[in-house]
Scaffold this active site. Sequence first.
Site, short mmCIF file in Angstrom:
data_model
loop_
_atom_site.label_atom_id
_atom_site.label_comp_id
_atom_site.label_asym_id
_atom_site.label_seq_id
_atom_site.Cartn_x
_atom_site.Cartn_y
_atom_site.Cartn_z
N ALA A 105 82.34 33.98 40.32
CA ALA A 105 81.42 34.91 39.65
C ALA A 105 80.20 34.13 39.20
CB ALA A 105 82.08 35.55 38.45
N LYS A 106 79.18 34.81 38.77
CA LYS A 106 78.03 34.17 38.12
C LYS A 106 77.31 35.20 37.28
CE LYS A 106 76.05 30.06 38.32
NZ LYS A 106 76.81 28.84 38.68
#
Length: 416
Positions: A105-106
Amino acid sequence: MSQNHSMFDAMLQEFSGAAKRLDLEPSIWEILTKPMRQIIVSCPVQMDDGSVRVFKGFRVQYSMMLGPCKGGIRFHPGVNLDEVTALAAWMTWKCAIAHIPFGGAKGGVVCDPATLSTREIEALTRRYIAEIVDAIGPEKDIPAPDVNTNAQVMAWVMDTYSMHHGRTVTAVVTGKPVELGGSLGRREATGRGVTIITREAAKHLGLDITKATVAIQGFGNVGSVAAALLTELGAKIVAVTDHGGGVHDPDGLDVAALQRHVDEHRTVAGFPHADPLDGAALFDMDVDVLVPAALGNQITAENAPRIKAKIIVEGANGPTTPEAHARLHKRGVFMIPDILANSGGVTASYFEWVQDRYGYFWTEAEVNDRLERKLCEAFTDVLDTSLSFEVDLRAAAYIVAIRRVAGATRMRGLYA
Ligand code: GLU
């Protein structure tokens, strides 16, 4: 940062080369090239002068095939959905290469923290986390620091999530202060990992690290620690640049003194014990090792021909465009891709998450020992794959990652 290159397109290009070599079936190819979830939020914040500003924020959860999503949060004016999606994909591959049980994720918020007060940054962090509070959690998605965020910001993330849940949940975020469930060694782990990987690469190439010369772009959490630890190994840091300018000393910079200068002035520029260096001139340096440890899209088809380094170790995420990578690899430069080179950070984040869930904390030596073992294994996996498939290290890293994520995807099958 150059806006001309789509980072997600670059990721897809890198992915495709490796997926072809693996003969990846179209159905899995289709799944692995799409982000699982993209969240866009608006974060109203009361500024110190009483006005209200609305900041745009993103959280992209690319894959949870191998476990909860994992990835940092960056605060930067150039943040956009394309970039955050590419970075979330890279986290997916990075966690798979590091062999830790996480997806990718980011997160990012479009802002320039240099122009915000501490109170405004706290308010922005809390509102951003409140907007995504249902999407994150110790078993869902675990944020961490990235560009322009640090342990204090992670403490606010932990507190905001905890207040929403009526109990203290330390394992929701990593990179926290040690007093609040952080891990010893986490802050240094990305730079330490870059150092370990550089040492292993030098060993493989028969280059004596104690005599190596190094140029580093960026003197933040990654570049500054790598500079200090590479110096400990005997290497000479001859040039460092950052957002404010650069410095150069052919006899090797005094990294400890440079750190004190940066603590005071927030940039390496103006460091009195070395010659000034233009930021762009860093890539002209005749050095053994070049460490881009700043932002993405820095090494491009335009400046790649000037690069003289034998080894490039990508401390940053996405610092090299695919065209530049192809040219440099063709010229025999040993390119160590970001998803291997900077995986020390998320590996130590995994250790932090494990310690939080156990409620039992390790010594710094234990953390560093395990980090060393994990990174050497990852380096060997990628190097062996590059030799057996006769591909460069970036393609090999993707092959290792795709095999693991594709394997999990096949076993899990399609839901409904
Ligand atoms: N932001 C770091 C990275 O890009 C660390 C992420 C994490 O620890 O979750 O790898």
